[in-house]
Motif scaffolding. Structure first.
Motif, PDB file in Angstrom:
ATOM      1  N   THR A 173      32.806  13.831  16.378  1.00 17.52           N
ATOM      2  CA  THR A 173      31.390  14.098  16.102  1.00 17.52           C
ATOM      3  C   THR A 173      31.240  15.206  15.067  1.00 17.52           C
ATOM      4  O   THR A 173      30.426  15.096  14.144  1.00 17.52           O
ATOM      5  CB  THR A 173      30.645  14.472  17.398  1.00 17.52           C
ATOM      6  OG1 THR A 173      30.678  13.341  18.275  1.00 17.52           O
ATOM      7  CG2 THR A 173      29.203  14.866  17.135  1.00 17.52           C
ATOM      8  N   LYS A 174      32.024  16.247  15.199  1.00 20.96           N
ATOM      9  CA  LYS A 174      31.962  17.342  14.231  1.00 20.96           C
ATOM     10  C   LYS A 174      32.311  16.866  12.831  1.00 20.96           C
ATOM     11  O   LYS A 174      31.685  17.266  11.851  1.00 20.96           O
ATOM     12  CB  LYS A 174      32.888  18.476  14.657  1.00 20.96           C
ATOM     13  CG  LYS A 174      32.421  19.210  15.894  1.00 20.96           C
ATOM     14  CD  LYS A 174      33.432  20.227  16.349  1.00 20.96           C
ATOM     15  CE  LYS A 174      33.019  20.864  17.668  1.00 20.96           C
ATOM     16  NZ  LYS A 174      34.061  21.728  18.220  1.00 20.96           N
ATOM     17  N   SER A 175      33.309  15.995  12.717  1.00 17.82           N
ATOM     18  CA  SER A 175      33.701  15.469  11.406  1.00 17.82           C
ATOM     19  C   SER A 175      32.605  14.605  10.798  1.00 17.82           C
ATOM     20  O   SER A 175      32.315  14.706   9.606  1.00 17.82           O
ATOM     21  CB  SER A 175      34.991  14.642  11.537  1.00 17.82           C
ATOM     22  OG  SER A 175      36.075  15.458  11.865  1.00 17.82           O
TER      23      SER A 175
ATOM     24  N   ASP B 261      35.572  17.464  20.767  1.00 15.54           N
ATOM     25  CA  ASP B 261      34.638  16.532  20.123  1.00 15.54           C
ATOM     26  C   ASP B 261      34.749  16.586  18.596  1.00 15.54           C
ATOM     27  O   ASP B 261      33.767  16.627  17.880  1.00 15.54           O
ATOM     28  CB  ASP B 261      33.210  16.802  20.585  1.00 15.54           C
ATOM     29  CG  ASP B 261      32.288  15.621  20.345  1.00 15.54           C
ATOM     30  OD1 ASP B 261      32.778  14.519  20.022  1.00 15.54           O
ATOM     31  OD2 ASP B 261      31.060  15.798  20.462  1.00 15.54           O
ATOM     32  N   SER B 262      35.977  16.591  18.120  1.00 16.19           N
ATOM     33  CA  SER B 262      36.216  16.709  16.678  1.00 16.19           C
ATOM     34  C   SER B 262      35.667  15.519  15.892  1.00 16.19           C
ATOM     35  O   SER B 262      35.290  15.673  14.734  1.00 16.19           O
ATOM     36  CB  SER B 262      37.709  16.884  16.398  1.00 16.19           C
ATOM     37  OG  SER B 262      38.439  15.747  16.798  1.00 16.19           O
TER      38      SER B 262
ATOM     39  N   ASP C 209      29.392  14.730  11.536  1.00 16.11           N
ATOM     40  CA  ASP C 209      28.279  15.622  11.192  1.00 16.11           C
ATOM     41  C   ASP C 209      28.531  16.327   9.861  1.00 16.11           C
ATOM     42  O   ASP C 209      27.621  16.504   9.059  1.00 16.11           O
ATOM     43  CB  ASP C 209      28.072  16.679  12.283  1.00 16.11           C
ATOM     44  CG  ASP C 209      27.392  16.140  13.532  1.00 16.11           C
ATOM     45  OD1 ASP C 209      26.796  15.040  13.477  1.00 16.11           O
ATOM     46  OD2 ASP C 209      27.463  16.828  14.567  1.00 16.11           O
ATOM     47  N   LYS C 210      29.762  16.725   9.626  1.00 16.97           N
ATOM     48  CA  LYS C 210      30.105  17.488   8.421  1.00 16.97           C
ATOM     49  C   LYS C 210      30.241  16.603   7.179  1.00 16.97           C
ATOM     50  O   LYS C 210      29.764  16.952   6.103  1.00 16.97           O
ATOM     51  CB  LYS C 210      31.408  18.253   8.655  1.00 16.97           C
ATOM     52  CG  LYS C 210      31.781  19.187   7.536  1.00 16.97           C
ATOM     53  CD  LYS C 210      32.966  20.050   7.919  1.00 16.97           C
ATOM     54  CE  LYS C 210      33.288  21.046   6.834  1.00 16.97           C
ATOM     55  NZ  LYS C 210      34.386  21.944   7.217  1.00 16.97           N
TER      56      LYS C 210
END
Length: 91
Positions: free
Chosen positions: A28-30, A25-26, A32-33
């Motif tokens: 979403t992580k990106s 789930d990169s 979010d960050k």
């Protein structure tokens, strides 16, 4: 009534699911960050790739075809919609 779009959207859903598992789930992580601009950046990258393939009359380059790139762009749009839906009360 037969829907001719389902073959594309079902294929895209399968690809998104397998890539989401593979990449953890990169997307979403990106987002979010780094924020919502990630959505635009990913779509822009794919648009630039499409433009390059078309203007250079190279419908396939480095094992990435125009079809693959269009599918990726659609996938990023879907990932963006999914992100917005899941975080609609946060923005």
């Amino acid at each position: 009534m037969d829907n001719p779009f389902l073959k594309y959207t079902n294929n895209l859903a399968d690809i998104l699911q397998s890539k989401n598992v593979a990449y953890g789930d990169s997307f979403t992580k990106s987002v979010d960050k780094y924020g919502l601009s990630v959505i635009g950046a990913r779509l822009s990258d794919k648009y630039n790739r499409i433009e390059h393939l078309i203007t250079h009359h190279e419908l396939k380059e480095n094992d990435e075809s125009l079809e693959d790139t269009l599918l990726d762009m659609a996938g990023y749009a879907i990932l963006g919609l999914k992100y917005l839906e899941e975080h609609k009360n946060e923005h």
